[in-house]
Enzyme design. Structure first.
Site, PDB file in Angstrom:
ATOM      1  N   CYS A  33       0.856  -1.177   0.000  1.00 54.98           N
ATOM      2  CA  CYS A  33       0.000   0.000   0.000  1.00 54.98           C
ATOM      3  C   CYS A  33       0.895   1.230   0.000  1.00 54.98           C
ATOM      4  CB  CYS A  33      -0.952  -0.003   1.190  1.00 54.98           C
ATOM      5  SG  CYS A  33      -0.165  -0.226   2.795  1.00 54.98           S
ATOM      6  N   ALA A 154      -8.547   1.521   1.286  1.00 55.85           N
ATOM      7  CA  ALA A 154      -7.099   1.378   1.424  1.00 55.85           C
ATOM      8  C   ALA A 154      -6.441   1.659   0.073  1.00 55.85           C
ATOM      9  CB  ALA A 154      -6.754  -0.040   1.894  1.00 55.85           C
ATOM     10  N   LYS A 155      -5.280   2.294   0.108  1.00 53.59           N
ATOM     11  CA  LYS A 155      -4.544   2.553  -1.134  1.00 53.59           C
ATOM     12  C   LYS A 155      -3.647   1.342  -1.415  1.00 53.59           C
ATOM     13  CE  LYS A 155      -2.872   6.603  -2.352  1.00 53.59           C
ATOM     14  NZ  LYS A 155      -3.659   6.980  -3.553  1.00 53.59           N
ATOM     15  N   VAL A 156      -4.265   0.303  -1.936  1.00 51.29           N
ATOM     16  CA  VAL A 156      -3.582  -0.964  -2.196  1.00 51.29           C
ATOM     17  C   VAL A 156      -2.897  -0.906  -3.564  1.00 51.29           C
ATOM     18  CG1 VAL A 156      -3.893  -3.454  -2.474  1.00 51.29           C
ATOM     19  CG2 VAL A 156      -5.278  -2.200  -0.800  1.00 51.29           C
ATOM     20  N   TYR A 160      -4.588  -0.577  -8.197  1.00 54.87           N
ATOM     21  CA  TYR A 160      -4.459   0.469  -9.208  1.00 54.87           C
ATOM     22  C   TYR A 160      -4.392  -0.076 -10.629  1.00 54.87           C
ATOM     23  CZ  TYR A 160      -4.718   4.265  -5.994  1.00 54.87           C
ATOM     24  OH  TYR A 160      -5.205   5.171  -5.094  1.00 54.87           O
TER      25      TYR A 160
END
Length: 313
Positions: A33, A154-156, A160
């Site tokens: 992340c 969550a910025k997984v 992306y």
């Protein structure tokens, strides 16, 4: 100035030493992340301000919790490390800071538990991610990931791919950016930006339950709109056709900043020009992030260099 150093696994090292093995778990499976933090150079103050870095690191730790990543740092320590790294690189221009936490074992097998964790931070000169003078968008054929598939909160890293598919589809079809829908057909966000609409004079944005990333710029916009423009933002489900009837639309995010949309699916948004609410928020935002609004500077802007002229206090 290009960065000369980065921070990796507890030490500051030359950028050329910042490498991982091709067998790294996070590289093979996307099990990591990250965050994106902007630093804005204020020429008058001769100061670099990191915008809402604390909130970014708080969100990073929440993302780490989702992925069972354990970092040996508090938010305060992460802030201190970041400021020190920027100072070491002597960067005195707009920059982008990228902290990444990832699974580091060189092993085959898809899981999150029982794998060692690593952490790094890089800093790079950075300008506009997307144009801030009017975007032409399309509604993407790719649907936004669902919270029960890959948590959008969550910025997984691996998530992306979803954004990349939508972005390339838009660019290769002659647009500037994509707008993604949920599986239920509601507006979610751009490929890597939150979205706001002005409908019947009301500021509207998708609710957190629409598989959006809870953006820090989104939160900033909502506060600026309330405090400076006297406008409350409504968080609700938005149907696709509301995009076609909106008076104004803009995307926002750390990378995108405030990016007005002037066309969606070949239909002009409002008059086809940047609207007054979008322009007012954009102007406010660029003053705030460069530390030009004292009422927000102490709370949201972390100065990198120790001395600031008296005129800035």
């Amino acid at each position: 100035m290009e960065a000369q150093e980065l921070f990796m696994n507890g030490e500051f090292i030359p950028v050329e030493r910042g490498v991982i093995s091709v067998r790294t778990h996070g590289f093979a499976y996307g099990t990591g992340c990250f965050e994106g933090i902007r630093g804005y150079w204020n020429e008058q103050d001769q100061q670099l301000y990191l915008f809402r870095a604390r909130e970014h690191y708080e969100r990073l730790l929440r993302s780490c919790k989702t992925l069972q990543i354990s970092l040996p740092y508090t938010v305060e320590q992460l802030l201190e490390i970041t400021v020190e790294l920027v100072r070491r690189n002597n960067q005195r221009q707009d920059i982008y800071i990228r902290p990444v936490a990832y699974k580091n074992d060189q092993t085959i097998g898809v899981r999150l538990h029982g794998i060692s964790d690593s952490f790094l931070i890089t800093t790079e000169p950075f300008g506009d991610y997307v144009a801030t003078t009017g975007l032409r968008c399309c509604v993407s054929s790719w649907r936004r990931i669902d919270d029960n598939a890959i948590p959008a909160r969550a910025k997984v890293c691996g998530a992306y791919v979803n954004s990349a598919l939508a972005k390339s589809e838009a660019l290769q079809n002659g647009y500037d950016e994509a707008i993604m829908l949920t599986h239920e057909g509601h507006v979610s966000e751009g490929s890597a930006e939150n979205i706001f609409l002005v409908l019947n004079g009301e500021l509207v944005t998708p609710a957190p339950t629409e598989n959006i990333l809870l953006g820090i710029t989104r939160d900033t916009v909502m506060e600026l709109a309330r405090r400076e423009l006297g406008r409350i933002t409504r968080e609700r489900s938005i149907d696709r056709t509301e995009l076609y009837n909106a008076e104004e639309i803009f995307l926002c995010g750390t990378g995108a900043q405030i990016a007005p949309v002037v066309e969606v699916d070949h239909r002009p948004v409002g008059s086809g020009q940047i609207g007054p609410i979008s322009k007012a928020l954009q102007d406010l935002y660029f003053e705030v992030v460069r530390g030009k609004r004292p009422e927000y500077r102490a709370r949201w802007c972390t100065p990198v260099y120790s001395s600031v002229p008296a005129s800035a206090s």
